[in-house]
Design an enzyme around this catalytic site. Sequence first.
Site, short mmCIF file in Angstrom:
data_model
loop_
_atom_site.label_atom_id
_atom_site.label_comp_id
_atom_site.label_asym_id
_atom_site.label_seq_id
_atom_site.Cartn_x
_atom_site.Cartn_y
_atom_site.Cartn_z
N ARG A 50 -14.27 -44.19 71.30
CA ARG A 50 -13.47 -43.08 70.79
C ARG A 50 -13.00 -42.20 71.92
O ARG A 50 -13.69 -42.08 72.93
CB ARG A 50 -14.30 -42.21 69.84
CG ARG A 50 -14.55 -42.89 68.55
CD ARG A 50 -15.56 -42.17 67.69
NE ARG A 50 -15.83 -43.06 66.58
CZ ARG A 50 -15.17 -43.03 65.43
NH1 ARG A 50 -14.27 -42.11 65.19
NH2 ARG A 50 -15.44 -43.92 64.48
N GLY A 60 -23.65 -52.53 75.11
CA GLY A 60 -24.60 -51.72 75.87
C GLY A 60 -25.09 -52.32 77.18
O GLY A 60 -26.15 -51.93 77.68
N SER A 61 -24.30 -53.20 77.80
CA SER A 61 -24.77 -53.77 79.07
C SER A 61 -24.75 -52.72 80.18
O SER A 61 -25.60 -52.74 81.08
CB SER A 61 -23.97 -55.01 79.47
OG SER A 61 -22.66 -54.67 79.82
N LYS A 104 -12.39 -35.39 62.72
CA LYS A 104 -12.94 -35.66 64.06
C LYS A 104 -13.64 -34.43 64.64
O LYS A 104 -14.67 -34.54 65.30
CB LYS A 104 -11.78 -36.10 64.96
CG LYS A 104 -12.17 -36.33 66.39
CD LYS A 104 -11.03 -36.92 67.20
CE LYS A 104 -11.39 -36.86 68.68
NZ LYS A 104 -10.53 -37.63 69.53
N HIS A 147 -14.34 -47.75 83.21
CA HIS A 147 -13.18 -48.45 82.64
C HIS A 147 -13.00 -49.78 83.39
O HIS A 147 -13.04 -49.80 84.63
CB HIS A 147 -11.93 -47.58 82.80
CG HIS A 147 -10.72 -48.21 82.19
ND1 HIS A 147 -10.53 -48.27 80.82
CD2 HIS A 147 -9.65 -48.82 82.75
CE1 HIS A 147 -9.40 -48.91 80.58
NE2 HIS A 147 -8.84 -49.25 81.73
N ASN A 150 -17.10 -41.84 82.61
CA ASN A 150 -16.77 -43.06 81.86
C ASN A 150 -16.61 -44.22 82.84
O ASN A 150 -16.31 -44.02 84.02
CB ASN A 150 -15.46 -42.84 81.11
CG ASN A 150 -15.05 -44.06 80.29
OD1 ASN A 150 -15.88 -44.69 79.62
ND2 ASN A 150 -13.77 -44.42 80.33
C1 GRF Z 1 -17.17 -52.20 79.54
O1 GRF Z 1 -16.29 -53.21 79.96
C2 GRF Z 1 -16.66 -50.85 79.95
O2 GRF Z 1 -15.94 -50.88 81.14
C3 GRF Z 1 -15.74 -50.48 78.81
O3 GRF Z 1 -16.35 -50.99 77.66
C4 GRF Z 1 -17.20 -52.09 78.02
C5 GRF Z 1 -18.55 -51.75 77.51
O4 GRF Z 1 -19.46 -52.80 77.71
N1 GRF Z 1 -15.52 -49.05 78.76
P1 GRF Z 1 -20.99 -52.55 77.47
O5 GRF Z 1 -21.13 -52.01 76.04
O6 GRF Z 1 -21.47 -51.56 78.48
O7 GRF Z 1 -21.63 -53.89 77.62
#
Ligand code: GRF
Length: 202
Positions: free
Chosen positions: A93, A13-14, A67, A111, A109
Amino acid sequence: MTTNIAVLVSGRGSNLHSIIDNIENGYIKDARITVVVSDVSDAYALKRAEDRGITDVFVDPSDFENKIQYEQEVLEVLEDHNTDLVLLAGYMRILGKGIIEAYRNRIINIHPALLPAFKGLHAQEQAFEYGVKVAGCTVHFVDEGMDTGPIIIQKCVPVLDDDTAETLSARVLEQEHKIYPEAVKLFVEGKLKVEGRVVIRR
Ligand code: GRF
């Protein structure tokens, strides 16, 4: 009008943390996180939400036969909170058709790679092992594919000779925490227009 944001999480959750901070410090205006939804009961992101006074919900995928039914429940949570924008922040997911169609071009999202390279899991490790000299991260709208939706913002970082996958991931993460709030701000301000698979900033 305030934009109601729901955040789907599975872990640390950062990125959630950085979005909350940027709403609280006024960088993102006229928005609030109304609910954080996790598919993992002990996701640290849920604790972060609680600590910041945000409603958090654990939806247990194993409570559902399939799902589609699980996602129907998630969709109900989103609707119950009058969600305008869905953020995936480490949600592990792939979203099904139901949620994507209900929130077309309203799901974002982050990535940890420069898409379309290194889709899927462990993207930073994939990039590191491939030997790229420039790595980075991408914020994009979510479509039916895996990490294929229209790109909103990308940021690159150098890969240094003495890097490990961990040091590279940390450098990428630092940028994630900047470009995700930036993309959310643009969305909330109505500055993103999707044309085909191209995002235009108005
Ligand atoms: C991050 O690296 C994000 O890019 C990817 O999953 C990770 C999640 O990190 N989709 P956090 O839970 O937000 O710390």
